[in-house]
Design a protein around this motif. Structure first.
Motif, PDB file in Angstrom:
ATOM      1  N   HIS B 517     -11.016   6.714   4.823  1.00  0.00           N
ATOM      2  CA  HIS B 517     -10.890   5.355   5.293  1.00  0.00           C
ATOM      3  C   HIS B 517     -11.717   4.699   4.114  1.00  0.00           C
ATOM      4  O   HIS B 517     -12.624   5.501   3.603  1.00  0.00           O
ATOM      5  CB  HIS B 517     -11.393   5.133   6.585  1.00  0.00           C
ATOM      6  N   PRO B 518     -11.269   3.529   3.636  1.00  0.00           N
ATOM      7  CA  PRO B 518     -11.977   2.677   2.779  1.00  0.00           C
ATOM      8  C   PRO B 518     -13.412   2.657   3.020  1.00  0.00           C
ATOM      9  O   PRO B 518     -14.318   2.731   1.956  1.00  0.00           O
ATOM     10  CB  PRO B 518     -11.472   1.499   2.739  1.00  0.00           C
ATOM     11  N   CYS B 558      -9.483  -6.839  10.507  1.00  0.00           N
ATOM     12  CA  CYS B 558     -10.151  -5.655  10.198  1.00  0.00           C
ATOM     13  C   CYS B 558     -11.820  -6.106   9.974  1.00  0.00           C
ATOM     14  O   CYS B 558     -11.904  -7.017   9.161  1.00  0.00           O
ATOM     15  CB  CYS B 558      -9.687  -5.031   9.178  1.00  0.00           C
ATOM     16  N   PHE B 560     -13.818  -4.493   8.510  1.00  0.00           N
ATOM     17  CA  PHE B 560     -14.478  -4.444   7.225  1.00  0.00           C
ATOM     18  C   PHE B 560     -13.610  -5.087   6.037  1.00  0.00           C
ATOM     19  O   PHE B 560     -14.290  -4.990   4.738  1.00  0.00           O
ATOM     20  CB  PHE B 560     -14.101  -2.894   6.956  1.00  0.00           C
ATOM     21  N   PHE B 561     -12.970  -5.953   6.414  1.00  0.00           N
ATOM     22  CA  PHE B 561     -12.170  -6.627   5.528  1.00  0.00           C
ATOM     23  C   PHE B 561     -12.849  -7.372   4.376  1.00  0.00           C
ATOM     24  O   PHE B 561     -12.450  -7.302   3.213  1.00  0.00           O
ATOM     25  CB  PHE B 561     -11.153  -7.716   6.169  1.00  0.00           C
ATOM     26  N   CYS B 564     -13.807  -4.720   1.947  1.00  0.00           N
ATOM     27  CA  CYS B 564     -12.852  -3.660   1.353  1.00  0.00           C
ATOM     28  C   CYS B 564     -12.171  -3.988   0.065  1.00  0.00           C
ATOM     29  O   CYS B 564     -11.820  -5.124  -0.173  1.00  0.00           O
ATOM     30  CB  CYS B 564     -11.733  -3.580   2.518  1.00  0.00           C
ATOM     31  N   VAL B 566      -9.911  -2.443  -1.164  1.00  0.00           N
ATOM     32  CA  VAL B 566      -8.214  -2.205  -1.203  1.00  0.00           C
ATOM     33  C   VAL B 566      -7.549  -3.018  -0.016  1.00  0.00           C
ATOM     34  O   VAL B 566      -6.441  -2.730   0.377  1.00  0.00           O
ATOM     35  CB  VAL B 566      -7.943  -0.582  -1.159  1.00  0.00           C
ATOM     36  N   HIS B 567      -8.158  -3.970   0.286  1.00  0.00           N
ATOM     37  CA  HIS B 567      -7.637  -4.996   1.391  1.00  0.00           C
ATOM     38  C   HIS B 567      -6.099  -5.381   1.213  1.00  0.00           C
ATOM     39  O   HIS B 567      -5.960  -5.813  -0.159  1.00  0.00           O
ATOM     40  CB  HIS B 567      -8.449  -5.884   2.110  1.00  0.00           C
ATOM     41  N   ILE B 568      -5.227  -5.543   2.104  1.00  0.00           N
ATOM     42  CA  ILE B 568      -4.062  -6.145   1.796  1.00  0.00           C
ATOM     43  C   ILE B 568      -4.189  -7.603   2.320  1.00  0.00           C
ATOM     44  O   ILE B 568      -4.278  -7.968   3.480  1.00  0.00           O
ATOM     45  CB  ILE B 568      -3.108  -5.443   2.866  1.00  0.00           C
ATOM     46  N   CYS B 572      -4.630  -7.894   6.506  1.00  0.00           N
ATOM     47  CA  CYS B 572      -5.917  -7.389   7.275  1.00  0.00           C
ATOM     48  C   CYS B 572      -7.013  -8.284   7.617  1.00  0.00           C
ATOM     49  O   CYS B 572      -7.414  -7.806   8.807  1.00  0.00           O
ATOM     50  CB  CYS B 572      -6.668  -6.651   6.084  1.00  0.00           C
ATOM     51  N   PRO B 577      -5.877  -3.592  12.872  1.00  0.00           N
ATOM     52  CA  PRO B 577      -5.377  -2.506  12.264  1.00  0.00           C
ATOM     53  C   PRO B 577      -5.435  -1.343  13.279  1.00  0.00           C
ATOM     54  O   PRO B 577      -5.951  -1.428  14.215  1.00  0.00           O
ATOM     55  CB  PRO B 577      -6.573  -2.064  11.380  1.00  0.00           C
ATOM     56  N   CYS B 590      -6.980   1.441   9.988  1.00  0.00           N
ATOM     57  CA  CYS B 590      -6.729   0.914   9.100  1.00  0.00           C
ATOM     58  C   CYS B 590      -5.141   0.568   8.581  1.00  0.00           C
ATOM     59  O   CYS B 590      -4.317   1.352   9.384  1.00  0.00           O
ATOM     60  CB  CYS B 590      -6.819   2.051   7.718  1.00  0.00           C
ATOM     61  N   HIS B 591      -4.906  -0.626   8.096  1.00  0.00           N
ATOM     62  CA  HIS B 591      -3.361  -0.877   7.888  1.00  0.00           C
ATOM     63  C   HIS B 591      -2.996   0.022   6.613  1.00  0.00           C
ATOM     64  O   HIS B 591      -1.585   0.106   6.637  1.00  0.00           O
ATOM     65  CB  HIS B 591      -3.393  -2.518   7.579  1.00  0.00           C
ATOM     66  N   ARG B 592      -3.640   0.468   5.742  1.00  0.00           N
ATOM     67  CA  ARG B 592      -3.257   1.199   4.554  1.00  0.00           C
ATOM     68  C   ARG B 592      -2.591   2.624   5.128  1.00  0.00           C
ATOM     69  O   ARG B 592      -3.151   3.291   6.095  1.00  0.00           O
ATOM     70  CB  ARG B 592      -4.064   1.465   3.763  1.00  0.00           C
TER      71      ARG B 592
END
Ligand SMILES: Nc1ncnc2c1ncn2[C@@H]1O[C@H](COP(=O)(O)OP(=O)(O)OP(=O)(O)O)[C@@H](O)[C@H]1O
Ligand code: SF4
Ligand SMILES: [Mg+2]
Lengths: 283, 609
Positions: B517-518, B558, B560-561, B564, B566-568, B572, B577, B590-592
């Motif tokens: 997880h990121p 999220c 952690f957005f 993060c 690597v957020h989208i 996110c 998520p 997570c969304h990833r």
């Protein structure tokens, strides 16, 4: 298997809490207070003259051998009366203090340990009681219930309950927030155990000091009532009533009014010195 | 070139009221060349701060320099008059303390406090000082350098405050800066940014510094040379590189071993064991519970996990992530708003008052601070005896015997029985604290940061004890820590918490293997490695905190957005998520997708640990 675990590294020094020496002024306080406590117990038996006996026909006599502190308005020996009066002064004040501290302290521990609305209700009630001026409260109580030693003790006791409550509560709330109290709660201990065994022992130092101050207040309040004629009634006399009955002697420069006041002063200052210098106060 | 600092044969002793002396620093000699960073490393009580203060010409209250000399640029500091010392402090020597929070006045804005000393000493005008401070703020990577000084101390984070105090220290371009454990109180993720900022200014300004720390890995990143101290005596001094790769002294080696405790052996997988503790869909917080069933200050959101009998679950996360809150809910101290806690198949009532005595007995809480968890007015025998009586009905002889057994179990000498907690050392207190919990004969121990307040060597011994007690008594642990290496050393499973949400969960191995997880990635990669040059290798962008945002545009975002890497965007911060299962055996929120995370893992250092 267990033998592989290291014990505490050997170099860890075991710290011992150092015992604080009592400063000189503390000793002065101890000596003065001890003196008056002994007087309160044995004073009446040790008086050179019976406290109520008229030995000087004139009254307001000077300090002479045999009457070391002079004679009072009726010609009684001031020294003997102060010695005998120690009991009537200190006794009710101690009783009132114990009463106030017992009630206030118990309620405070309960308020701190239970918290919630009980705490709020108790605290507000105490705020209401404390807002009544103490002398006024005393005058009203004595006027309504009549003068007697039990009434005086209860009145002074009730007056000082809120003060004791406040101090105890603020200390107890701090202790109550400690993890060790939480540990006892997690175990499922009852409220009385938590109040008595976990919280109370950690309050004793500061609370002892508070008892001393409250005692001083009680002495002064009871003496004030006596001074106003609403305290201890003749033929008994406490120092407050002695100041009152001998007040006219001030005009003649008689020592009779001074010495009871001086006795009051030494007692209250002595207690103050004692509690200010109790070991472990500054921490 | 002459060294800037020359210390030779330094002896410092503690002097008590009666004049008796106990040596605390013995025959210490070293020097620091201009532009050099010397690290002073050792356990607490080894005399680090005492030595650091002597470089400012100070002896702590109750201590006295009894021998040797301390020279700054040839000037002897011992016995320097107060006037000269004051000058020295304003201009030549600066001090960065462990807790910046304690050094700032909370009711004044930051800028006047940062420049106060320089202005008062008449070294620069207010205008100059402010300009220089702003430049330093920028160099120290503080957000919005031009305006951050207008804030109050509570409006910046702990890591930022630590940088602000460094700016204050560097403002007058002192010749010597003393850093006294400046990152010890910070989370690893925060520490990394602070360390990097320190390192950059130290390098760019050619600052000469003494860096005091107990953490070898931290020191390895910033120091040129390291001096190892034990019990006030020098053990070893040498180039950082050499000392770390080839420590010559046994004590240095034990420090290094304790810093990174070995992982325990893999044990039977969780599924083979019966679950002892089961937490499902737990939501909890502080304050009154509102009409929507949520507490006023929600802390934990929808947490689920199980702890098999005889196993350890580690919970990691930064300060404030809700770790202690979780333990409090399990212990019954804080009733949850939603969700259930099940012990051995039976659902536990939320509040303490409604749990049976046997339920209370089976779960014991070991608090973080042994100092406050042991009643100072009770003896150790009373502290251990009470639960024995309360749960086991033991009295008199039988109780004394049980107390002695417990002490033996935690490897404490029987003599401590009659002592009060104040006379025990930190490690001894934590052992007594543990024995107190064991006295109830529990099945589950909730250990909240039990080793965080201890030195690494003493802490490692306590960890070892915990592992042994587990195999002797078949205990289960919920082990809370902010320190990943501690969790790795003792836990079978881990759960990573962020802002009260489960981010990743799985067997311990999941922290060591990618993709993660990121947030787990950030945590793992923030732990300094025990080698020099680690800090320089990691990506400059890594670990840079953005301004902490506590209000989300959307409650479903999220958590952690904001941090993060690597957020989208567009997804996110809008949608909750999902929890997904990774092939390495972990659950993450997570969304990833797993493949995306694997591909992105290279954005930070791909540290396979
Ligand atoms: N009694 C309380 N009332 C209101 N909020 C609280 C209370 N106790 C804790 N909190 C808040 O709950 C959140 C989680 O706190 P908690 O103590 O569980 O964090 P933690 O992960 O244990 O942190 P640390 O690593 O610093 O111990 C924090 O934001 C904290 O401010
Ligand atoms: S959901 Fe988005 S913001 Fe949250 S951790 Fe995953 S990628 Fe980052
Ligand atoms: Mg915590």
């Amino acid at each position: 298997m267990s033998s592989t675990v290291e014990r505490e590294p050997a170099h860890v020094v075991i710290k011992r809490p150092r015992r604080m020496p009592i400063p000189l002024l503390g000793w002065v306080g101890i000596v003065v207070v001890a003196f008056w406590l002994i007087m309160a117990v044995f004073g009446p038996m040790l008086t050179p003259h019976p406290a109520g006996e008229v030995i000087d026909p004139d009254g307001f006599g000077p300090m002479v051998p045999g009457m070391w502190l002079g004679s009072d308005v009726l010609g009684r020996d001031v020294l003997s009366r102060i010695m005998a009066g120690a009991q009537t002064t200190v006794g009710p004040a101690i009783a009132a203090t114990l009463l106030a501290v017992f009630i206030g302290g118990t309620l405070a521990l309960a308020a701190a340990a239970v918290g919630g609305w009980i705490d709020t209700a108790l605290s507000r009630t105490m705020d209401a009681v404390i807002s009544v001026p103490s002398l006024l409260f005393g005058l009203v109580a004595v006027a309504a219930l009549g003068v007697s030693v039990p009434v005086l003790i209860c009145t002074a006791g009730v007056i000082y309950v809120p003060g004791a409550f406040r101090i105890w509560r603020s200390l107890a709330v701090n202790v109550n927030a400690m993890d060790y109290v939480s540990v006892a709660r997690e175990r499922g201990e009852g409220m009385p155990y938590i109040m008595r065994r976990e919280i109370l022992p950690n309050l004793l130092g500061p609370v002892l000091a508070d008892c001393g101050l409250r005692f001083v207040f009680a002495v002064l309040l009871l003496s004030s009532l006596s001074f106003l004629g609403l305290g201890i009634q003749p033929p008994d006399a406490d120092w407050g009533s002695m100041v009152r009955e001998n007040l006219p002697g001030l005009i003649y420069g008689a020592p009779a009014a001074i010495f009871p006041a001086a006795a009051l002063a030494t007692l209250t200052i002595g207690v103050n010195l004692l509690v200010d210098n109790l070991p472990g106060r500054e921490r | 070139m002459r060294p800037l600092v020359e210390v030779s044969g330094l002896h410092i002793a503690a002097v008590d009221g009666r004049g008796a002396q106990t040596p605390i620093v013995k025959d210490v000699s070293f020097d620091i060349a201009p532009g050099e960073v010397l690290a002073l490393i050792g356990q607490s009580g080894s005399g680090k701060t005492t030595i650091a203060l002597s470089l400012m010409g100070y002896a702590r209250d109750g201590t006295r320099i009894t021998g040797g000399s301390v020279k700054l640029d040839g000037t002897e500091l011992r016995g320097l008059p107060a006037r000269a010392l004051q000058q020295l402090h304003g201009r030549d020597v600066a001090y960065v303390p462990q807790s910046a929070a304690a050094s700032f006045n909370p009711s004044r804005r930051l800028m006047p406090q940062v420049i106060e000393s320089a202005v008062v000493h008449g070294l620069m005008t207010r205008r100059e000082a402010e300009a220089k401070a702003i430049a330093l703020f920028a160099e120290l990577a503080l957000p919005d350098p031009a305006n951050v000084g207008n804030r109050y101390p509570h409006q910046v984070s702990g890591g930022q405050l630590q940088r602000l105090i460094a700016a204050m220290a560097l403002l007058t371009s002192p010749r010597l800066v003393i850093f006294d454990e400046p990152t010890t109180a910070l989370d690893v993720t925060t520490q990394i940014g602070v360390l990097r900022a320190f390192k950059r200014v130290v390098r760019e300004h050619g600052v000469t510094a003494l860096y005091v720390s107990h953490d070898l890995a931290v020191v390895a990143q910033i120091a040129d040379r390291i001096l190892v101290l034990n019990q006030g005596e020098m053990q070893e001094i040498g180039e950082a590189e050499r000392l770390i790769s080839a420590p010559s002294h046994a004590y240095t080696r034990s420090l290094m071993a304790a810093a990174r405790p070995p992982e325990r052996n893999e044990r039977p997988a969780a599924e083979e064991r019966k679950p002892l503790l089961q937490v499902s869909a737990l939501t909890a917080g502080y304050g009154r519970i509102g009409t929507n069933g949520m507490p006023l200050i929600p802390v934990l959101h929808d947490i689920s996990f199980t702890v098999p009998a005889g196993h350890t679950l580690g919970i990691v996360g930064e300060s404030g992530s809700g770790k202690s809150t979780l333990a409090r809910v399990i212990a019954g101290l804080l009733p949850q708003a939603k969700g259930t806690v099940t012990l051995d198949g039976a659902t536990l009532p939320p509040s303490l008052a409604r749990r049976t005595r046997d339920q209370l007995r089976q779960i014991q809480f070991v608090h973080q601070m042994a100092d406050t968890a042991l009643n100072p007015s009770h003896t150790v025998a009373e502290i251990l005896g009470r639960p024995l009586t309360f749960f086991g009905g033991l009295r008199g002889r039988a109780r004394d015997r049980a107390v002695a057994e417990l002490l033996d179990m935690v490897r404490l000498p029987a003599a401590v029985m009659h002592q009060r907690p104040a006379s025990l050392s930190g490690g001894q207190k934590q052992r007594a604290n543990l024995a107190r919990a064991l006295a109830a004969r529990p099945r589950l121990l909730l250990c909240d940061e039990v080793t965080s307040a201890l030195d690494s060597v003493v802490g490692a011994a306590v960890l070892k004890l915990l592992a042994e007690l587990q195999s002797e008594l078949g205990l289960s642990y919920v082990f809370i820590s902010h320190d990943i290496s501690t969790v790795r050393a003792i836990c079978d499973q881990v759960m990573v918490l962020y802002a009260g949400q489960m981010m990743e969960r799985g067997v311990r191995r999941v922290l060591s293997s990618t993709p993660r997880h990121p947030y787990s990635d950030l945590l793992v990669n923030s732990v300094p490695e025990l080698r020099t040059g680690w800090l320089d290798e990691i990506e400059p962008a890594f670990g840079l905190e953005s301004e902490v945002t506590t209000t989300f545009p959307n409650a479903r975002a999220c958590a952690f957005f904001p941090r993060c890497s690597v957020h989208i965007p567009g997804r996110c911060e809008r949608d909750t998520p999902p929890i997904q299962h990774l092939s390495k055996g972990a659950d993450i929120r997570c969304h990833r997708s797993e493949n995306e995370l694997r591909a992105l893992a290279g954005t930070a250092v791909a540290a396979e640990v």
